[in-house]
Design a protein around this motif. Sequence first.
Motif, PDB file in Angstrom:
ATOM      1  N   PHE A  13      29.473  37.482  29.615  1.00 54.21           N
ATOM      2  CA  PHE A  13      30.922  37.332  29.524  1.00 54.21           C
ATOM      3  C   PHE A  13      31.635  37.573  30.855  1.00 54.21           C
ATOM      4  O   PHE A  13      32.248  36.664  31.427  1.00 54.21           O
ATOM      5  CB  PHE A  13      31.431  38.292  28.438  1.00 54.21           C
ATOM      6  CG  PHE A  13      32.903  38.566  28.452  1.00 54.21           C
ATOM      7  CD1 PHE A  13      33.828  37.532  28.565  1.00 54.21           C
ATOM      8  CD2 PHE A  13      33.378  39.862  28.328  1.00 54.21           C
ATOM      9  CE1 PHE A  13      35.202  37.792  28.555  1.00 54.21           C
ATOM     10  CE2 PHE A  13      34.742  40.131  28.317  1.00 54.21           C
ATOM     11  CZ  PHE A  13      35.655  39.098  28.432  1.00 54.21           C
ATOM     12  N   ILE A  14      31.549  38.781  31.381  1.00 49.88           N
ATOM     13  CA  ILE A  14      32.312  39.106  32.585  1.00 49.88           C
ATOM     14  C   ILE A  14      31.734  38.383  33.794  1.00 49.88           C
ATOM     15  O   ILE A  14      32.469  37.822  34.616  1.00 49.88           O
ATOM     16  CB  ILE A  14      32.353  40.631  32.813  1.00 49.88           C
ATOM     17  CG1 ILE A  14      32.992  41.336  31.617  1.00 49.88           C
ATOM     18  CG2 ILE A  14      33.136  40.955  34.090  1.00 49.88           C
ATOM     19  CD1 ILE A  14      32.960  42.859  31.702  1.00 49.88           C
ATOM     20  N   ALA A  15      30.420  38.387  33.920  1.00 51.51           N
ATOM     21  CA  ALA A  15      29.794  37.802  35.108  1.00 51.51           C
ATOM     22  C   ALA A  15      30.020  36.298  35.199  1.00 51.51           C
ATOM     23  O   ALA A  15      30.216  35.757  36.295  1.00 51.51           O
ATOM     24  CB  ALA A  15      28.302  38.102  35.119  1.00 51.51           C
ATOM     25  N   SER A  16      29.995  35.593  34.069  1.00 50.90           N
ATOM     26  CA  SER A  16      30.241  34.145  34.128  1.00 50.90           C
ATOM     27  C   SER A  16      31.683  33.867  34.539  1.00 50.90           C
ATOM     28  O   SER A  16      31.959  32.909  35.274  1.00 50.90           O
ATOM     29  CB  SER A  16      29.919  33.476  32.789  1.00 50.90           C
ATOM     30  OG  SER A  16      30.770  33.925  31.757  1.00 50.90           O
ATOM     31  N   ASN A  17      32.600  34.706  34.091  1.00 53.27           N
ATOM     32  CA  ASN A  17      33.982  34.572  34.550  1.00 53.27           C
ATOM     33  C   ASN A  17      34.098  34.877  36.042  1.00 53.27           C
ATOM     34  O   ASN A  17      34.882  34.248  36.757  1.00 53.27           O
ATOM     35  CB  ASN A  17      34.897  35.493  33.746  1.00 53.27           C
ATOM     36  CG  ASN A  17      35.354  34.888  32.435  1.00 53.27           C
ATOM     37  OD1 ASN A  17      36.222  34.021  32.406  1.00 53.27           O
ATOM     38  ND2 ASN A  17      34.755  35.332  31.340  1.00 53.27           N
TER      39      ASN A  17
END
Length: 328
Positions: A13-17
Amino acid sequence: MSQELLITGGAGFIASNFIRHLLKNTTNRITNIDALTYAGNQENMNGFAESENYRFFHGDISQTETLDSVFDRTYDVIINFAAESHVDRSIENAKRFIETNINGTHALLGKVLEGKAGKMIQVSTDEVYGSLNELDAAFTEQHCLSPNNPYSASKAGADLLVRSFFETYKLPLIITRCSNNYGPYQHPEKFVPKIIYNALNNKKIPLYGDGLNIRDWLYVEDHCRAIYMIMNNGKSGEIYNIGGNYEKTNIELIRTILNYLGKGDDLISYVSDRKGHDRRYAIDSTKVKKQLGWEPNVSFDVGIKQTIDWYINNEKWISNALSRSELS
């Protein structure tokens, strides 16, 4: 000047963003490694491979052979997002959390020690601090670690490893600790997307205990901006808290989403409280604001509407994520 970056857990979630933020705003060269467990969504990386500055490795950072293949070059910065992060799953079985969150972090620190990276950012969580009472001051970077569940304990253990490698070997290491994130591409087992999905499908929304547990909510894009600023301007050996400065009880959050969707409280189902359920989290972000000039740009009212609309428009993504979760 472009940098060579290694992003771990980049399908999450956070890393792909964060990768999406980098590809949009920089010319940095990005290597992404992800084990593609149920929470590591291939669809989160749609469009990334179209950039000539991006490449992907499928693998587990705790596995030596896999990690060695990724380090075919020296990186300017490692940003370690890779983590098992769902508290309920850690209560059921903590083994995977130890392997990824602690052993994986240790493996990356070994690569920094070998000189294979110029710096490492350890992305952690406010949950390592434990729980606050309603009137307590928010967590600062000086608060002692007091984790209350296996997930937060594994993240605290990783943070302590990072600190020890800085103190012992004087490596260029930084720790960030964020409050609860919300936004697009978050797995539907997490609180905000679960509320949205269940409400859209007129399913009961489980609410632990009395519903008065408090969380500080941070829009994921604001978190990504903070990490980027810390990556470029943060000081080695430091810890930076990143908070949204927007506290809500769980019942308030549910009602906010239900109201936006035109649904009623009849969808709320109170269930027995979970083990190790922290009462309140609150982050004091004064340090990163004063030292680096970061501020959250997206208000909760705007961010939660954008998030709800994203899930409404991405029903197939939700269905696929739930299918993978059932198979894990």
